[in-house]
Design an enzyme around this catalytic site. Structure first.
Site, PDB file in Angstrom:
ATOM      1  N   HIS A 183       0.724  -1.433  -0.024  1.00  4.12           N
ATOM      2  CA  HIS A 183      -0.011  -0.064  -0.106  1.00  4.12           C
ATOM      3  C   HIS A 183       0.881   1.174   0.115  1.00  4.12           C
ATOM      4  O   HIS A 183       0.596   2.090  -0.844  1.00  4.12           O
ATOM      5  CB  HIS A 183      -0.858   0.178   1.189  1.00  4.12           C
ATOM      6  CG  HIS A 183      -1.834  -0.945   1.197  1.00  4.12           C
ATOM      7  ND1 HIS A 183      -1.721  -2.493   1.597  1.00  4.12           N
ATOM      8  CD2 HIS A 183      -3.222  -0.861   0.983  1.00  4.12           C
ATOM      9  CE1 HIS A 183      -2.794  -2.901   1.623  1.00  4.12           C
ATOM     10  NE2 HIS A 183      -3.793  -2.136   1.073  1.00  4.12           N
ATOM     11  N   HIS A 226      -0.125  -3.577   8.634  1.00  5.73           N
ATOM     12  CA  HIS A 226       1.165  -3.660   8.788  1.00  5.73           C
ATOM     13  C   HIS A 226       2.041  -3.014   9.849  1.00  5.73           C
ATOM     14  O   HIS A 226       1.310  -2.223  10.544  1.00  5.73           O
ATOM     15  CB  HIS A 226       1.831  -2.402   7.347  1.00  5.73           C
ATOM     16  CG  HIS A 226       1.554  -3.055   5.937  1.00  5.73           C
ATOM     17  ND1 HIS A 226       2.238  -4.260   5.468  1.00  5.73           N
ATOM     18  CD2 HIS A 226       0.511  -2.869   5.137  1.00  5.73           C
ATOM     19  CE1 HIS A 226       2.017  -4.605   4.352  1.00  5.73           C
ATOM     20  NE2 HIS A 226       0.939  -3.687   4.026  1.00  5.73           N
ATOM     21  N   ASP A 230       7.339  -1.942   8.135  1.00  5.41           N
ATOM     22  CA  ASP A 230       6.899  -2.288   6.859  1.00  5.41           C
ATOM     23  C   ASP A 230       6.614  -0.896   6.021  1.00  5.41           C
ATOM     24  O   ASP A 230       7.143  -0.800   4.915  1.00  5.41           O
ATOM     25  CB  ASP A 230       5.579  -3.114   6.843  1.00  5.41           C
ATOM     26  CG  ASP A 230       5.618  -4.381   7.494  1.00  5.41           C
ATOM     27  OD1 ASP A 230       6.850  -4.956   7.597  1.00  5.41           O
ATOM     28  OD2 ASP A 230       4.679  -5.072   7.927  1.00  5.41           O
TER      29      ASP A 230
END
Length: 340
Positions: A183, A226, A230
């Site tokens: 993302h 996440h 990350d």
């Protein structure tokens, strides 16, 4: 002026007549099609490799979440996951709108696709190398059951991920798709492209994508989609790949590009091929709707030939154009720009 231009071309290993006759329309179009096909398969294979790794590693990922500094400060906010997805979509829409209005939309699209493909290729390596458990409070309830690895199960999951383009149900999902955040790489790459290529008259619109990117990264963490690491790694790598690509493009002479330390990094060899028909330097950010024909003002900086039927192909070898003139002197050791 003409003699200088011929000297530059000869130094690149081509005859002086190549400036006018070396690149025919058929050859140029064939080269552009080859680049488009390469970029399509590069991004497709990079994305597929991510989904393939997830389909396989789901059955081996532990279910006990790891400690995280944000998790210890903020409880899981499930609503933030949907908001994060919205921020991703908004950044993509902003990039799409930019491609519609920008004169050099084809060049921008090629650059963004290569950056995204490179990042997804990196991500597939990290996913395969280290499997992190999901950070949800209830991993057992949010993640699908783990089963014995079978070819049918693997290909079924891979097909499902492919048709959904990586998006999953929020309740029953494949887990382990973590290091690093997909993302975030999409949001950061889109927002960087929007900020870099927006014409000056509408430059303030870049803050829409910047704010969406920031909110999206926060949502990825507080929703526990996440881990913090990350998001941080994805932010760093996305910036690195995008800025290194464009730093290479902004080296204002092809011969200087080959001397740059960037050229020793093997992806820049591919970048050099992708940019060979584009005049070195920064693109001129100018609006032009796709259904409007450009006026025959000559070739624009940064490869207007790819977007206009009224101009010929601008090759990296052609140092002089009507809007991008270079006066250079070539010695046995280096090149020096002279004042115009």
């Amino acid at each position: 002026m003409g003699s200088v231009s011929k000297t530059v071309i000869s130094a690149r290993g081509a005859s002086p007549d190549d400036e006018q006759n070396g690149t025919k329309n058929g050859i140029s179009n064939g080269s552009e099609w080859a680049k488009c096909i390469f970029l399509f398969f590069f991004l497709f294979i990079a994305g597929m490799s991510n989904w393939a790794v997830l389909a396989y590693t789901h059955d081996y990922v532990p279910r006990e979440s790891l400690p995280d500094i944000v998790f210890s400060l903020v409880s899981e906010q499930r609503w933030a996951s949907s908001l994060g997805d919205f921020c991703v979509a908004l950044c993509i829409v902003m990039l799409g709108a930019l491609l519609v209005i920008h004169q050099h939309r084809g060049t921008i699209l090629k650059r963004v696709v290569f950056c995204a493909g490179t990042l997804y290729a990196m991500r597939s390596v990290t996913l395969a190398a280290t499997q992190l458990p999901s950070g949800y409070t209830d991993n057992q309830g949010r993640c699908r059951d783990q089963v014995e690895s079978e070819a049918g199960v693997f290909f079924g999951r891979l097909f499902e991920q492919t048709i959904r383009i990586g998006f999953q149900s929020k309740d029953q999902m494949l887990c382990g798709d973590l290091l690093f955040s997909g993302h975030t790489l999409v949001m950061v790459t889109c927002s960087l492209a929007v900020a870099y290529y927006l014409p000056k008259s509408i430059k303030p619109l870049q803050w829409v994508s910047h704010v969406a990117c920031l909110i999206g990264m926060i949502c990825m963490t507080i929703s526990r989609t996440h881990y913090t690491i990350d998001v941080v790694i994805a932010y760093w790598l996305s910036n690195m790949v995008f800025r290194m690509y464009h730093a290479y493009c902004e080296v204002d002479m092809c011969m200087e590009r080959r001397k740059s330390i960037l050229y020793s990094w093997w992806p820049c060899r591919i970048v050099d091929w992708l940019e060979q028909d584009i005049v070195p330097g920064r693109l001129e950010n100018r609006c032009q709707l796709p259904w409007r024909r450009s006026t025959p003002r000559g070739q624009e900086r940064g490869g207007a030939s790819a977007e206009s039927s009224d101009s010929s192909v601008t090759m990296c070898d052609n140092i002089t154009t009507s809007h991008h003139q270079k006066h250079v002197s070539i010695s046995s050791s280096s090149t020096y720009p002279l004042p115009c």
